[in-house]
Scaffold this motif. Structure first.
Motif, PDB file in Angstrom:
ATOM      1  N   GLY A 102       0.807  -1.196   0.000  1.00  0.00           N
ATOM      2  CA  GLY A 102       0.000   0.000   0.000  1.00  0.00           C
ATOM      3  C   GLY A 102       0.850   1.260   0.000  1.00  0.00           C
ATOM      4  O   GLY A 102       2.081   1.224  -0.153  1.00  0.00           O
ATOM      5  N   LYS A 103       0.222   2.389   0.195  1.00  0.00           N
ATOM      6  CA  LYS A 103       0.937   3.650   0.185  1.00  0.00           C
ATOM      7  C   LYS A 103       1.797   3.772   1.421  1.00  0.00           C
ATOM      8  O   LYS A 103       1.381   3.413   2.526  1.00  0.00           O
ATOM      9  CB  LYS A 103      -0.062   4.807   0.129  1.00  0.00           C
ATOM     10  CG  LYS A 103       0.597   6.164  -0.037  1.00  0.00           C
ATOM     11  CD  LYS A 103      -0.448   7.263  -0.167  1.00  0.00           C
ATOM     12  CE  LYS A 103       0.215   8.614  -0.322  1.00  0.00           C
ATOM     13  NZ  LYS A 103      -0.797   9.704  -0.436  1.00  0.00           N
ATOM     14  N   LEU A 104       3.025   4.283   1.241  1.00  0.00           N
ATOM     15  CA  LEU A 104       3.975   4.415   2.329  1.00  0.00           C
ATOM     16  C   LEU A 104       3.808   5.787   2.981  1.00  0.00           C
ATOM     17  O   LEU A 104       3.910   6.806   2.306  1.00  0.00           O
ATOM     18  CB  LEU A 104       5.420   4.236   1.819  1.00  0.00           C
ATOM     19  CG  LEU A 104       6.523   4.267   2.862  1.00  0.00           C
ATOM     20  CD1 LEU A 104       6.347   3.126   3.857  1.00  0.00           C
ATOM     21  CD2 LEU A 104       7.902   4.199   2.198  1.00  0.00           C
ATOM     22  N   TRP A 105       3.532   5.786   4.296  1.00  0.00           N
ATOM     23  CA  TRP A 105       3.348   7.032   5.044  1.00  0.00           C
ATOM     24  C   TRP A 105       4.567   7.273   5.913  1.00  0.00           C
ATOM     25  O   TRP A 105       5.001   6.405   6.649  1.00  0.00           O
ATOM     26  CB  TRP A 105       2.099   6.953   5.928  1.00  0.00           C
ATOM     27  CG  TRP A 105       0.830   6.831   5.109  1.00  0.00           C
ATOM     28  CD1 TRP A 105       0.212   5.693   4.725  1.00  0.00           C
ATOM     29  CD2 TRP A 105       0.088   7.916   4.592  1.00  0.00           C
ATOM     30  NE1 TRP A 105      -0.906   5.960   3.974  1.00  0.00           N
ATOM     31  CE2 TRP A 105      -1.012   7.339   3.874  1.00  0.00           C
ATOM     32  CE3 TRP A 105       0.187   9.311   4.643  1.00  0.00           C
ATOM     33  CZ2 TRP A 105      -1.974   8.113   3.226  1.00  0.00           C
ATOM     34  CZ3 TRP A 105      -0.781  10.061   3.998  1.00  0.00           C
ATOM     35  CH2 TRP A 105      -1.823   9.478   3.281  1.00  0.00           C
ATOM     36  N   MET A 106       5.164   8.480   5.773  1.00  0.00           N
ATOM     37  CA  MET A 106       6.341   8.846   6.535  1.00  0.00           C
ATOM     38  C   MET A 106       5.934   9.459   7.874  1.00  0.00           C
ATOM     39  O   MET A 106       4.964  10.230   7.944  1.00  0.00           O
ATOM     40  CB  MET A 106       7.189   9.867   5.755  1.00  0.00           C
ATOM     41  CG  MET A 106       7.769   9.305   4.479  1.00  0.00           C
ATOM     42  SD  MET A 106       9.039   8.091   4.846  1.00  0.00           S
ATOM     43  CE  MET A 106       9.518   7.652   3.166  1.00  0.00           C
ATOM     44  N   ILE A 107       6.695   9.076   8.922  1.00  0.00           N
ATOM     45  CA  ILE A 107       6.427   9.691  10.230  1.00  0.00           C
ATOM     46  C   ILE A 107       6.871  11.138  10.221  1.00  0.00           C
ATOM     47  O   ILE A 107       6.153  12.025  10.693  1.00  0.00           O
ATOM     48  CB  ILE A 107       7.157   8.890  11.339  1.00  0.00           C
ATOM     49  CG1 ILE A 107       6.638   7.441  11.354  1.00  0.00           C
ATOM     50  CG2 ILE A 107       6.982   9.542  12.694  1.00  0.00           C
ATOM     51  CD1 ILE A 107       7.350   6.548  12.344  1.00  0.00           C
ATOM     52  N   PRO A 109       7.385  14.339   8.109  1.00  0.00           N
ATOM     53  CA  PRO A 109       6.942  14.789   6.779  1.00  0.00           C
ATOM     54  C   PRO A 109       8.092  15.289   5.904  1.00  0.00           C
ATOM     55  O   PRO A 109       7.962  15.311   4.681  1.00  0.00           O
ATOM     56  CB  PRO A 109       5.960  15.922   7.118  1.00  0.00           C
ATOM     57  CG  PRO A 109       6.321  16.356   8.492  1.00  0.00           C
ATOM     58  CD  PRO A 109       6.833  15.142   9.204  1.00  0.00           C
ATOM     59  N   ASP A 110       9.204  15.690   6.494  1.00  0.00           N
ATOM     60  CA  ASP A 110      10.344  16.161   5.688  1.00  0.00           C
ATOM     61  C   ASP A 110      11.259  15.029   5.228  1.00  0.00           C
ATOM     62  O   ASP A 110      12.259  15.280   4.549  1.00  0.00           O
ATOM     63  CB  ASP A 110      11.172  17.165   6.489  1.00  0.00           C
ATOM     64  CG  ASP A 110      10.368  18.415   6.830  1.00  0.00           C
ATOM     65  OD1 ASP A 110       9.393  18.669   6.079  1.00  0.00           O
ATOM     66  OD2 ASP A 110      10.715  19.102   7.798  1.00  0.00           O
ATOM     67  N   ALA A 111      10.976  13.814   5.610  1.00  0.00           N
ATOM     68  CA  ALA A 111      11.856  12.707   5.240  1.00  0.00           C
ATOM     69  C   ALA A 111      11.735  12.359   3.764  1.00  0.00           C
ATOM     70  O   ALA A 111      12.678  11.847   3.154  1.00  0.00           O
ATOM     71  CB  ALA A 111      11.535  11.483   6.098  1.00  0.00           C
ATOM     72  N   ALA A 112      10.597  12.635   3.188  1.00  0.00           N
ATOM     73  CA  ALA A 112      10.383  12.277   1.782  1.00  0.00           C
ATOM     74  C   ALA A 112      10.832  13.371   0.836  1.00  0.00           C
ATOM     75  O   ALA A 112      10.605  13.283  -0.373  1.00  0.00           O
ATOM     76  CB  ALA A 112       8.904  11.970   1.530  1.00  0.00           C
ATOM     77  N   PHE A 113      11.474  14.425   1.337  1.00  0.00           N
ATOM     78  CA  PHE A 113      11.909  15.518   0.473  1.00  0.00           C
ATOM     79  C   PHE A 113      13.134  15.097  -0.327  1.00  0.00           C
ATOM     80  O   PHE A 113      14.091  14.535   0.214  1.00  0.00           O
ATOM     81  CB  PHE A 113      12.230  16.761   1.320  1.00  0.00           C
ATOM     82  CG  PHE A 113      12.877  17.857   0.516  1.00  0.00           C
ATOM     83  CD1 PHE A 113      12.131  18.624  -0.370  1.00  0.00           C
ATOM     84  CD2 PHE A 113      14.237  18.098   0.638  1.00  0.00           C
ATOM     85  CE1 PHE A 113      12.719  19.620  -1.100  1.00  0.00           C
ATOM     86  CE2 PHE A 113      14.832  19.097  -0.093  1.00  0.00           C
ATOM     87  CZ  PHE A 113      14.072  19.878  -0.967  1.00  0.00           C
ATOM     88  N   LYS A 114      13.102  15.371  -1.609  1.00  0.00           N
ATOM     89  CA  LYS A 114      14.223  15.071  -2.492  1.00  0.00           C
ATOM     90  C   LYS A 114      14.589  16.339  -3.235  1.00  0.00           C
ATOM     91  O   LYS A 114      13.747  16.939  -3.900  1.00  0.00           O
ATOM     92  CB  LYS A 114      13.855  13.982  -3.491  1.00  0.00           C
ATOM     93  CG  LYS A 114      13.621  12.623  -2.845  1.00  0.00           C
ATOM     94  CD  LYS A 114      13.332  11.575  -3.908  1.00  0.00           C
ATOM     95  CE  LYS A 114      13.132  10.203  -3.270  1.00  0.00           C
ATOM     96  NZ  LYS A 114      12.864   9.162  -4.283  1.00  0.00           N
ATOM     97  N   PRO A 115      15.856  16.769  -3.128  1.00  0.00           N
ATOM     98  CA  PRO A 115      16.242  17.998  -3.840  1.00  0.00           C
ATOM     99  C   PRO A 115      16.265  17.766  -5.347  1.00  0.00           C
ATOM    100  O   PRO A 115      16.383  16.638  -5.837  1.00  0.00           O
ATOM    101  CB  PRO A 115      17.641  18.283  -3.282  1.00  0.00           C
ATOM    102  CG  PRO A 115      18.161  16.958  -2.871  1.00  0.00           C
ATOM    103  CD  PRO A 115      16.966  16.167  -2.381  1.00  0.00           C
TER     104      PRO A 115
END
Length: 337
Positions: A102-107, A109-115
């Protein structure tokens, strides 16, 4: 009981056989070739033209069921009806569909940021920080005072390159064998050196061989004595020559190619349609004459404005001999040894 069938061609075969036996020794014409195959004239597989029978008056015109030609392709008018796929309602599912995450939810919110773009990775493995040298911002006066009394370590020292060539052979310039480095002295070479070396090698080779068996150099095919002693005969023979009997055989005169009785005449006068043409005198009386030389007070001859060859009216000063001698005096110097 099996009925015996009579052959209607049997009398004709016997008649042909008897006629061939009677004319067996009679001279005649014949043809030697190949018989034609049985397939010639056989049209059993050829298409036949079927003409429609004429329609009589009062005939029944009732037609039977007719259908058009079958259609080809994957269009909608080819199939009788469309069937739904058998996979609809099938409980079987692919493993990747069953084990799909299923969809991956990050604890955070800034962990999924990619420059944007690729991350730059440093190639410095030692960990030292780079310090800019600023070579272009140096003070020339400060550098001069700093290195004014500094003497670098001595390097390899060589003599200055000597100049020469072009007719001036300075000593020590060429790649010679002596101290002066002059031309190598010319040593003449024997023209037959290779031939003499080959003869010497063969002589040494034959000296090491054993004694060979006897071997004659004559090719043979001749008698032991000369031809006069072997074949001479005092009594003449075949003088006069033997008479050859005439050919009395009866040869059959075969057909010869057609030859006309009055062939056409050959030659240029015979081949002309109107015969030999009449002689016409030269229209110029007296024949060809030479053109008289022009008078002394004649105007100059006409000159074309665009000649074929155009010379350079002002040659380059570089090719002047004096300029070339001043630029390259060594090229015009006489050789001095």
């Amino acid at each position: 009981m099996t009925a015996v069938l009579e052959d209607k061609y049997e009398p004709r075969r016997q008649e042909i056989l008897a006629a061939s036996l009677q004319s067996a020794n009679t001279r005649g014409w014949g043809y030697f070739g190949l018989t034609g195959p049985l397939a010639i004239g056989d049209n059993s597989y050829a298409p036949r033209l079927m003409k429609k029978a004429p329609v009589e008056d009062g005939a029944d015109m009732t037609r039977n069921i007719q259908a058009s030609a079958s259609k080809k392709g994957a269009s909608t008018d080819v199939y009788f009806q469309f069937e739904t796929p058998l996979a609809n309602g099938d409980p079987y599912q692919d493993p990747q569909q069953m084990n799909r995450k299923g969809k991956l939810w990050m604890i955070d919110p800034d962990a999924a940021f990619k420059p944007a773009g690729a991350i730059k990775r440093s190639t410095n493995k030692l960990g030292y920080n780079y310090v800019d040298h600023c070579d272009s911002a140096k003070d020339p006066k400060q550098i001069r005072e700093q290195y004014k009394d500094f003497m670098p370590p001595r390097q390899i020292y060589t003599n200055a390159a000597k100049k020469g060539g072009g007719g001036v052979f300075t000593k020590g310039v060429l790649f010679g064998w002596t101290e002066d480095r002059l031309f190598v002295e010319h040593v003449p070479d024997d023209y037959d050196a290779a031939k003499k070396m080959r003869a010497k090698d063969l002589e040494e080779h034959k000296a090491k061989l054993q004694e060979p068996p006897f071997k004659g150099m004559h090719y043979g095919n001749v008698p032991f004595a000369n031809n006069v002693d072997t074949y001479h005969y005092d009594i003449p023979t075949h003088v006069p020559r033997d008479k050859v009997p005439e050919d009395t055989s009866r040869r059959l005169q075969h057909e010869s190619p057609f030859r006309p009785s009055h062939p056409s005449k050959k030659g240029v006068p015979k081949g002309l349609m109107g015969g030999i043409p009449e002689y016409i005198e030269d229209p110029v009386p007296g024949g060809a004459t030479r053109k008289p030389p022009p008078p002394d007070d004649a105007p100059p001859a006409f000159k074309n404005g665009m000649p074929h060859k155009v010379c350079n009216p002002m040659p380059s000063v570089v090719t002047n001999l004096r300029n070339m001698r001043n630029e390259r005096p060594s090229s015009f110097a006489r050789p001095v040894l």
